[in-house]
Write a protein that holds these residues in place. Structure first.
Motif, mmCIF file in Angstrom:
data_model
loop_
_atom_site.group_PDB
_atom_site.id
_atom_site.type_symbol
_atom_site.label_atom_id
_atom_site.label_comp_id
_atom_site.label_asym_id
_atom_site.label_seq_id
_atom_site.Cartn_x
_atom_site.Cartn_y
_atom_site.Cartn_z
ATOM 1 N N GLY A 1 0.798 -1.215 0.000
ATOM 2 C CA GLY A 1 0.000 0.000 0.000
ATOM 3 C C GLY A 1 0.834 1.269 0.000
ATOM 4 N N ILE B 1 1.434 2.853 -3.400
ATOM 5 C CA ILE B 1 0.151 3.328 -3.929
ATOM 6 C C ILE B 1 -0.179 4.699 -3.333
ATOM 7 C CG2 ILE B 1 -2.333 2.838 -4.056
ATOM 8 C CD1 ILE B 1 -0.423 0.840 -5.604
ATOM 9 N N GLU C 1 -7.668 3.357 -4.726
ATOM 10 C CA GLU C 1 -7.997 2.154 -5.504
ATOM 11 C C GLU C 1 -7.619 2.346 -6.974
ATOM 12 O OE1 GLU C 1 -12.153 1.229 -4.848
ATOM 13 O OE2 GLU C 1 -11.829 1.129 -2.681
ATOM 14 N N ALA D 1 -3.950 1.988 -7.296
ATOM 15 C CA ALA D 1 -3.579 0.582 -7.173
ATOM 16 C C ALA D 1 -3.839 -0.163 -8.484
ATOM 17 C CB ALA D 1 -4.344 -0.063 -6.021
ATOM 18 N N GLU E 1 -1.179 0.732 -10.958
ATOM 19 C CA GLU E 1 0.065 0.037 -10.633
ATOM 20 C C GLU E 1 0.003 -1.411 -11.102
ATOM 21 O OE1 GLU E 1 3.313 0.684 -9.126
ATOM 22 O OE2 GLU E 1 2.540 2.575 -9.883
ATOM 23 N N GLN E 2 -1.133 -2.037 -10.869
ATOM 24 C CA GLN E 2 -1.314 -3.424 -11.271
ATOM 25 C C GLN E 2 -1.207 -3.558 -12.791
ATOM 26 O OE1 GLN E 2 -5.022 -5.071 -9.892
ATOM 27 N NE2 GLN E 2 -3.953 -6.734 -8.846
#
Length: 186
Positions: A23, A26, A172, A175, A178-179
């Protein structure tokens, strides 16, 4: 906004007990994005009190951004001296690195921890000496940032004071980005 205060949750409030937690990058990415927007609007200084969590990660994000924005300045203004005294060695090391790389450091009270009033004095001082607040906060997950948010809202009612929030939804989104980046979908 020339001087922006950044605050948010303590790491423990987010269930983060290590800088290796997924986290952390992020949160830093979301903060960097908002800082870049603010830099386009004339941001000069970022001020944090250096608490372990969002504030320290924000300071690290500022230090990273200085490579591209050398005019950006970082101030760490703590509520009392040696606030890191009881932190783990790893946390102390990261904190000391931030202090070394900050453009300005000071404590609001010139003593070690005496009482909770020092946090209240820190909040008053920081709000008085900034033009706005960037806060990582979710209304559905109350925590320590709600005190600073309430005081910032009082500032905004009395004078021009900008409040910007990084919400859980924004985290979110960061995130997911990033994914996608990690899997090469960008």
């Amino acid at each position: 906004m020339k001087r922006m205060l950044i605050t948010g949750y303590k790491a423990s409030e987010l269930g983060i007990f290590s800088n290796k937690h997924p986290g952390v990058p992020i949160i830093k990415k979301a903060i960097r994005r908002r800082l870049e927007e603010a830099l386009e609007e004339g941001l000069e200084w970022v001020i944090v009190s250096g608490q372990w969590g969002v504030e320290l990660w924000a300071a690290q994000a500022v230090i990273e951004l200085k490579a591209d924005y050398p005019q950006l300045q970082l101030a760490v203004i703590t509520p009392f001296l040696e606030q890191e005294e009881n932190w783990s060695d790893d946390k102390k090391e990261q904190y000391q690195e931030v202090l070394r790389r900050a453009d300005y450091t000071k404590s609001v009270t010139n003593s070690k921890y005496v009482g909770p009033w020092q946090f209240a004095e820190k909040n008053k001082f920081l709000l008085k000496h900034t033009d706005g607040l960037l806060i990582v906060y979710d209304e559905e997950k109350e925590g320590s940032p709600r005190y600073m948010l309430k005081q910032a809202e009082q500032q905004a009612a009395a004078r021009h004071y900008v409040i910007r929030t990084i919400t859980a939804f924004e985290l979110e989104q960061a995130a997911e980005e990033e994914q996608q980046h990690d899997y090469g979908f960008e």
